[in-house]
Design an enzyme around this catalytic site. Structure first.
Site, PDB file in Angstrom:
ATOM      1  N   HIS A  12       3.017   0.936  -2.434  1.00  0.00           N
ATOM      2  CA  HIS A  12       1.048   2.206  -2.032  1.00  0.00           C
ATOM      3  C   HIS A  12       1.951   3.164  -0.554  1.00  0.00           C
ATOM      4  CE1 HIS A  12       3.397  -1.420   1.293  1.00  0.00           C
ATOM      5  NE2 HIS A  12       3.500  -0.568   1.278  1.00  0.00           N
ATOM      6  N   HIS A  59       1.777  -3.546   7.624  1.00  0.00           N
ATOM      7  CA  HIS A  59       2.169  -2.286   8.770  1.00  0.00           C
ATOM      8  C   HIS A  59       1.628  -2.389  10.426  1.00  0.00           C
ATOM      9  CE1 HIS A  59       2.480  -1.363   4.335  1.00  0.00           C
ATOM     10  NE2 HIS A  59       3.061  -0.682   4.755  1.00  0.00           N
ATOM     11  N   HIS A 196      12.222   5.095   0.280  1.00  0.00           N
ATOM     12  CA  HIS A 196      11.241   6.204   1.927  1.00  0.00           C
ATOM     13  C   HIS A 196      11.689   5.455   3.133  1.00  0.00           C
ATOM     14  CE1 HIS A 196       8.794   2.530   1.014  1.00  0.00           C
ATOM     15  NE2 HIS A 196       7.719   3.103   2.071  1.00  0.00           N
ATOM     16  N   GLU A 243      11.189  -1.941   1.764  1.00  0.00           N
ATOM     17  CA  GLU A 243       9.590  -2.628   0.896  1.00  0.00           C
ATOM     18  C   GLU A 243      10.095  -3.203   0.082  1.00  0.00           C
ATOM     19  OE1 GLU A 243       6.499  -0.414   3.310  1.00  0.00           O
ATOM     20  OE2 GLU A 243       6.987  -0.310   1.253  1.00  0.00           O
TER      21      GLU A 243
HETATM   22  C1  DHB Z   1       3.814   6.397   3.902  1.00  0.00           C
HETATM   23  C2  DHB Z   1       4.667   5.249   2.854  1.00  0.00           C
HETATM   24  C3  DHB Z   1       4.514   3.279   3.153  1.00  0.00           C
HETATM   25  O1  DHB Z   1       4.570   3.097   2.667  1.00  0.00           O
HETATM   26  C4  DHB Z   1       3.564   3.757   3.974  1.00  0.00           C
HETATM   27  O2  DHB Z   1       3.291   1.886   4.009  1.00  0.00           O
HETATM   28  C5  DHB Z   1       3.432   4.096   4.884  1.00  0.00           C
HETATM   29  C6  DHB Z   1       3.703   5.628   4.094  1.00  0.00           C
HETATM   30  C7  DHB Z   1       4.208   7.088   2.834  1.00  0.00           C
HETATM   31  O3  DHB Z   1       5.265   7.972   2.492  1.00  0.00           O
HETATM   32  O4  DHB Z   1       3.511   8.001   3.731  1.00  0.00           O
HETATM   33 FE    FE Z   2       4.744   0.636   3.371  1.00  0.00          FE
END
Ligand code: DHB
Ligand code: FE
Length: 283
Positions: A12, A59, A196, A243
């Site tokens: 997501h 979040h 990420h 995550e």
């Molecule tokens: C991004 C990725 C995420 O999982 C999130 O919760 C918020 C932002 C991103 O890559 O911008």
């Molecule tokens: Fe996220």
């Protein structure tokens, strides 16, 4: 008894909400990402879920640092979205299924998961965007064809539960669904990851090799990832890569039977994230 039909695990990213609002599905940047979803939708159409148990991480919209449950289950009749600060449009509220939710609460506590029960809760992009990606026509009409039970795992404020513990949470979710006196068909969604890191010295960090190995492992060696501590997983996948625990719990909910891989997609990057999609049918 209710039946688990399979799982869809997906990344997501808030920017997906902006791309949907601006109809950018065919834009060269977005196309390789959105092109992953029609095959998942086709499988869902054939599998006919009534209820979705969606395992996600909040979040900061629903829980903040002052009160942070490790595991939470939504027992609300309806879940509203709200402004998260990302500038993406609010989507339609999602109907809950309090009957399954309370049955899950009872089973999880019986299995020694000390969860927080939420009779009201907001849902953020981790819940609304998987729904929008899997049911875009319904999203455009401002409604959803399924009821949801949100299960939230903390990946915002350390300490987080281990991958092994999330696996067992999934197994307990399975036990709950399979002992629910209902003829409903239940889909599991895992929403999070993959690699990420949004801030700090390693902002932008991705690990394609690890992500692909992890996705592969979920098909027939699903406890492979439980060999890693959370510190190791953060090292390997970035601070927000943790995550991936949502995928582990979702796969745990299919344990006990063989699975058939129906579809997968992997594309990097979308915003700062390596995006993955994995559809598993319960055999
Ligand atoms: C991004 C990725 C995420 O999982 C999130 O919760 C918020 C932002 C991103 O890559 O911008
Ligand atoms: Fe996220």
């Amino acid at each position: 008894m209710a039946q688990i039909i399979g799982s869809v695990s997906t990344s997501h990213v808030p920017a997906i909400g902006g791309a949907i609002a601006r109809n950018l599905q065919q834009d060269p940047y977005w196309k390789p990402f959105f092109d992953g979803y029609p095959a998942a939708r086709e499988w869902i159409e054939g599998a006919r879920p009534d209820v979705v148990v969606i395992i996600h991480n909040d979040h900061g919209l629903n829980f903040f640092l002052d009160k942070m449950p490790t595991f939470a289950v939504g027992t609300a009749p309806v879940y509203e979205t709200a402004d998260e600060g990302w500038g993406i449009p609010a989507l339609a509220p999602a109907p809950g299924n309090p009957e399954l939710a309370w049955h899950m609460v009872e089973t999880l506590v019986e299995d020694e998961f000390d969860i927080t029960t939420c009779q009201e809760a907001l849902i953020d992009h981790a819940v609304s965007l998987p729904l929008a990606l899997l049911w875009p026509e319904h999203q455009a009409r401002g409604e959803w064809p399924v009821e949801i039970v949100p299960v939230c795992i903390n990946t915002v404020q350390a300490p987080y539960p281990s991958a092994a513990r999330c696996w067992r949470l999934g197994q307990s979710i399975r036990r709950a669904i399979e002992s629910w006196d209902s003829d409903k068909r239940v889909l599991i969604i895992g929403s999070g990851g993959l690699s990420h890191q949004l801030d700090g010295e390693r902002a932008g960090f991705l690990n394609k090799d690890f992500d692909l190995r992890f996705m592969d492992s979920l098909v027939d060696d699903p406890q492979w990832v439980t060999r890693y501590s959370n510190d190791e997983l953060v090292e390997l996948t970035g601070t927000q890569g943790i995550e991936l625990l949502m995928w582990v719990a979702a796969r745990g909910a299919l344990d006990g039977g063989a699975v058939v891989k129906k579809h997968s997609n992997y594309h990097i990057p979308i915003s700062n994230t390596a995006t993955g999609l994995l559809v598993l049918e319960a055999a």
